[in-house]
Motif scaffolding. Sequence first.
Motif, mmCIF file in Angstrom:
data_model
loop_
_atom_site.group_PDB
_atom_site.id
_atom_site.type_symbol
_atom_site.label_atom_id
_atom_site.label_comp_id
_atom_site.label_asym_id
_atom_site.label_seq_id
_atom_site.Cartn_x
_atom_site.Cartn_y
_atom_site.Cartn_z
ATOM 1 N N GLY A 191 -32.386 -8.405 12.314
ATOM 2 C CA GLY A 191 -33.458 -7.918 11.445
ATOM 3 C C GLY A 191 -33.423 -6.394 11.374
ATOM 4 N N SER A 192 -34.140 -5.840 10.374
ATOM 5 C CA SER A 192 -34.127 -4.376 10.291
ATOM 6 C C SER A 192 -35.031 -3.767 11.355
ATOM 7 C CB SER A 192 -34.510 -3.892 8.889
ATOM 8 O OG SER A 192 -35.671 -4.503 8.446
ATOM 9 N N GLN A 193 -35.909 -4.580 11.962
ATOM 10 C CA GLN A 193 -36.698 -4.044 13.074
ATOM 11 C C GLN A 193 -35.759 -3.585 14.187
ATOM 12 O OE1 GLN A 193 -39.985 -3.660 12.949
ATOM 13 N NE2 GLN A 193 -40.240 -2.871 15.022
ATOM 14 N N GLN A 194 -34.740 -4.394 14.479
ATOM 15 C CA GLN A 194 -33.796 -3.975 15.519
ATOM 16 C C GLN A 194 -33.009 -2.745 15.054
ATOM 17 O OE1 GLN A 194 -30.131 -6.165 16.529
ATOM 18 N NE2 GLN A 194 -30.706 -5.956 18.678
ATOM 19 N N GLN A 265 -43.097 1.203 -0.597
ATOM 20 C CA GLN A 265 -43.385 1.486 0.802
ATOM 21 C C GLN A 265 -44.407 0.521 1.384
ATOM 22 O OE1 GLN A 265 -46.205 3.818 2.137
ATOM 23 N NE2 GLN A 265 -45.180 4.592 3.957
ATOM 24 N N ASN A 266 -44.165 0.127 2.602
ATOM 25 C CA ASN A 266 -45.132 -0.643 3.370
ATOM 26 C C ASN A 266 -45.969 0.371 4.147
ATOM 27 O OD1 ASN A 266 -46.526 -2.383 4.976
ATOM 28 N ND2 ASN A 266 -44.758 -3.320 5.950
ATOM 29 N N PRO A 267 -47.257 0.541 3.852
ATOM 30 C CA PRO A 267 -48.136 -0.367 3.138
ATOM 31 C C PRO A 267 -48.519 0.069 1.718
ATOM 32 C CG PRO A 267 -49.467 1.129 4.429
ATOM 33 C CD PRO A 267 -48.037 1.551 4.617
ATOM 34 N N GLU A 293 -33.384 5.611 6.569
ATOM 35 C CA GLU A 293 -33.925 5.086 5.310
ATOM 36 C C GLU A 293 -34.104 3.575 5.460
ATOM 37 O OE1 GLU A 293 -31.209 5.520 1.989
ATOM 38 O OE2 GLU A 293 -32.824 5.166 0.544
ATOM 39 N N ASP A 294 -35.341 3.131 5.451
ATOM 40 C CA ASP A 294 -35.646 1.699 5.638
ATOM 41 C C ASP A 294 -35.911 1.092 4.261
ATOM 42 O OD1 ASP A 294 -36.740 -0.773 6.134
ATOM 43 O OD2 ASP A 294 -38.286 -0.070 7.522
ATOM 44 N N ASP A 295 -34.912 0.358 3.763
ATOM 45 C CA ASP A 295 -35.029 -0.205 2.412
ATOM 46 C C ASP A 295 -35.300 -1.705 2.530
ATOM 47 O OD1 ASP A 295 -35.043 -0.333 -0.301
ATOM 48 O OD2 ASP A 295 -32.883 -0.216 -0.550
ATOM 49 N N GLY A 323 -31.202 -2.209 6.076
ATOM 50 C CA GLY A 323 -31.587 -3.250 5.110
ATOM 51 C C GLY A 323 -31.787 -4.571 5.830
ATOM 52 N N THR A 324 -32.220 -5.580 5.089
ATOM 53 C CA THR A 324 -32.566 -6.851 5.728
ATOM 54 C C THR A 324 -32.417 -8.029 4.769
ATOM 55 O OG1 THR A 324 -34.340 -8.027 6.884
ATOM 56 C CG2 THR A 324 -35.037 -6.527 5.153
ATOM 57 N N PHE A 325 -32.153 -9.196 5.331
ATOM 58 C CA PHE A 325 -32.189 -10.425 4.535
ATOM 59 C C PHE A 325 -33.557 -11.103 4.639
ATOM 60 C CE2 PHE A 325 -27.544 -10.114 5.279
ATOM 61 C CZ PHE A 325 -27.124 -10.164 3.954
ATOM 62 N N SER A 326 -34.495 -10.456 5.342
ATOM 63 C CA SER A 326 -35.783 -11.119 5.608
ATOM 64 C C SER A 326 -36.626 -11.317 4.365
ATOM 65 C CB SER A 326 -36.611 -10.289 6.596
ATOM 66 O OG SER A 326 -36.098 -10.411 7.879
ATOM 67 N N LYS A 327 -36.686 -10.305 3.511
ATOM 68 C CA LYS A 327 -37.657 -10.384 2.424
ATOM 69 C C LYS A 327 -37.102 -11.149 1.237
ATOM 70 C CE LYS A 327 -40.366 -7.970 4.919
ATOM 71 N NZ LYS A 327 -39.865 -8.363 6.235
ATOM 72 N N LEU A 328 -35.802 -11.032 1.004
ATOM 73 C CA LEU A 328 -35.255 -11.741 -0.152
ATOM 74 C C LEU A 328 -34.764 -13.126 0.200
ATOM 75 C CD1 LEU A 328 -33.807 -8.911 -2.242
ATOM 76 C CD2 LEU A 328 -35.452 -10.635 -2.915
ATOM 77 N N LEU A 333 -34.229 -15.863 9.644
ATOM 78 C CA LEU A 333 -32.793 -15.694 9.882
ATOM 79 C C LEU A 333 -32.554 -14.662 10.960
ATOM 80 C CD1 LEU A 333 -31.620 -15.269 6.169
ATOM 81 C CD2 LEU A 333 -31.451 -17.335 7.556
ATOM 82 N N ARG A 334 -33.469 -13.678 11.006
ATOM 83 C CA ARG A 334 -33.347 -12.490 11.859
ATOM 84 C C ARG A 334 -32.008 -11.812 11.617
ATOM 85 N NH1 ARG A 334 -36.698 -10.800 11.255
ATOM 86 N NH2 ARG A 334 -36.735 -9.286 12.931
ATOM 87 N N LEU A 335 -31.757 -11.501 10.376
ATOM 88 C CA LEU A 335 -30.528 -10.797 10.029
ATOM 89 C C LEU A 335 -30.837 -9.548 9.205
ATOM 90 C CD1 LEU A 335 -27.683 -13.273 9.038
ATOM 91 C CD2 LEU A 335 -27.827 -11.760 10.986
#
Length: 496
Positions: A191-194, A265-267, A293-295, A323-328, A333-335
């Motif tokens: 995940g992008s958190q990591q 941007q979140n939030p 850059e957190d996209d 980047g992340t596969f979480s939102k799309l 998946l945690r990827l």
Amino acid sequence: MRIPLDRRSGTPLYRQIEGWLRAAILDGGLSDATRLPSSRALASELGVSRITVANAYVELEADGLIITREGSGTFVAAPLPTSVADSDDDGREWPLWQRELPSAPVSPATRGPGDAPHPDRISFTGVGDPRLFPLREFARTITEVLRQDGIVALEYGPFDRGHPPLLDTVARVLTSQGIHARPEQVLITAGSQQAIALACQVLLAPGDSVIVEQPTYNFAVDLFRNLRLKVVGVPVDASGMRVELVESLLQQHHPRLVYTVPNFQNPTGTCLSTPRRRHLLELCSRYNVPILEDDFAGDLRFEGRAQPAIKALDHTGQVIYAGTFSKLLMPGLRLGYLLADGPVLDQLALHKRVHDLTTSPLMQRVVHRYVTIGRYQSHLRRTIRVCRARRDTMLAALREHLPDATVTPPHGGLFVWLELPAPASARMLLTFAGKSGVDFAPGDLFFADPADGDRFLRLNFATHTADDIIRGIERLAVALHHAQDDAATAASTAPP
Ligand SMILES: Cc1ncc(COP(=O)(O)O)c(C=O)c1O
């Protein structure tokens, strides 16, 4: 609040009040975010001096059980993490080393006493709609991978930057987004958190400063707090971070990192304008400060032209892109992935390896097989269509039912950021909202100093159908009326 006092006891009255409130808070009789009476009101109710009540409040506040917010009142604070408790529910005492664990600093709890289960709660706290997950196709892909790759898919695989074919996939997805990425620049993460955590661990040490948008992504704030970093906030307007304020902060705080969420941007849902992106990159290059850059949701654009990623403007290795596969696709998946150039990439990969060896080789294979560019684009188109309609529904419902709230309509992403009309506070509203069967993320979660977020709240429009969005906003409007009435009553009984 009828607190029994024994005036003949040797225990001072303020201690009795403090003890009674402490017990009520700890055993849940007074749940977090409950508003306490003003010291004057409670003093007159109990027939004691105001200073007696004030002393009791001071003791409780020093122990983190209550919190006073200038202009809003005194509230029961969110509970501390359980690691500081001396024993479990059965009274079994933990070993000394456990009792001595320092409590990890975290943000206030997301929810207040409105948590009392409502039979049909509509929660605007989430990030996406699980009903849009491509469940059947994904199940088929898992079976295909296991059938074709066999036990290899269940081994560790090389402890490297990631499953090579997935590195190619990520590079192709990024190139389709205008970032010329090569597989050798990519590191797969959990995940992008990591990804954010790794960048911080490699680049910063406790006590270092990080510049962020204010407000910013709440779990990044938690992470920074947890790593004992100093968070320096830059206000956000309709064009994103106010970069014109950054240079003096660079000079003043000597930060070791600038963390930015430039798209939706979140939030706040805002996007950083292209001139500001260029300016930020120029400043950070001049002051030798890396940009993270957190996209997280840049592809979820409903209208308007996309701005270039800051990474796409970077020709020197100044920017680390996450980047992340979480939102799309799916958060479970945690990827996620990092894109970086130069020696820092090896450092990030090494850091990841010593912490978790590797990200699930099975999931990496499955996502590689699942994500072809065509499939990614068609899933994206569908998600955009659904989310755009839901955003429009939410904005219309807000205009109709909460006309006094200030909303900046987002052009994509997942969130609407809302400023409440004074004197309502989001925490207070949360209590009433819970009772009305609606839930949201209160603004204080997104600020380094929670008090700055008291008037704001974040609503996720992507999770619910149009009917539920409308019902949820109607409930929110009812809750706001109650909260405003309550605030007016408190103001009229407060000392002059
Ligand atoms: C701005 C932002 N960055 C990063 C993340 C982390 O997401 P994940 O670890 O699932 O990729 C989130 C999750 O909501 C987010 O909102």
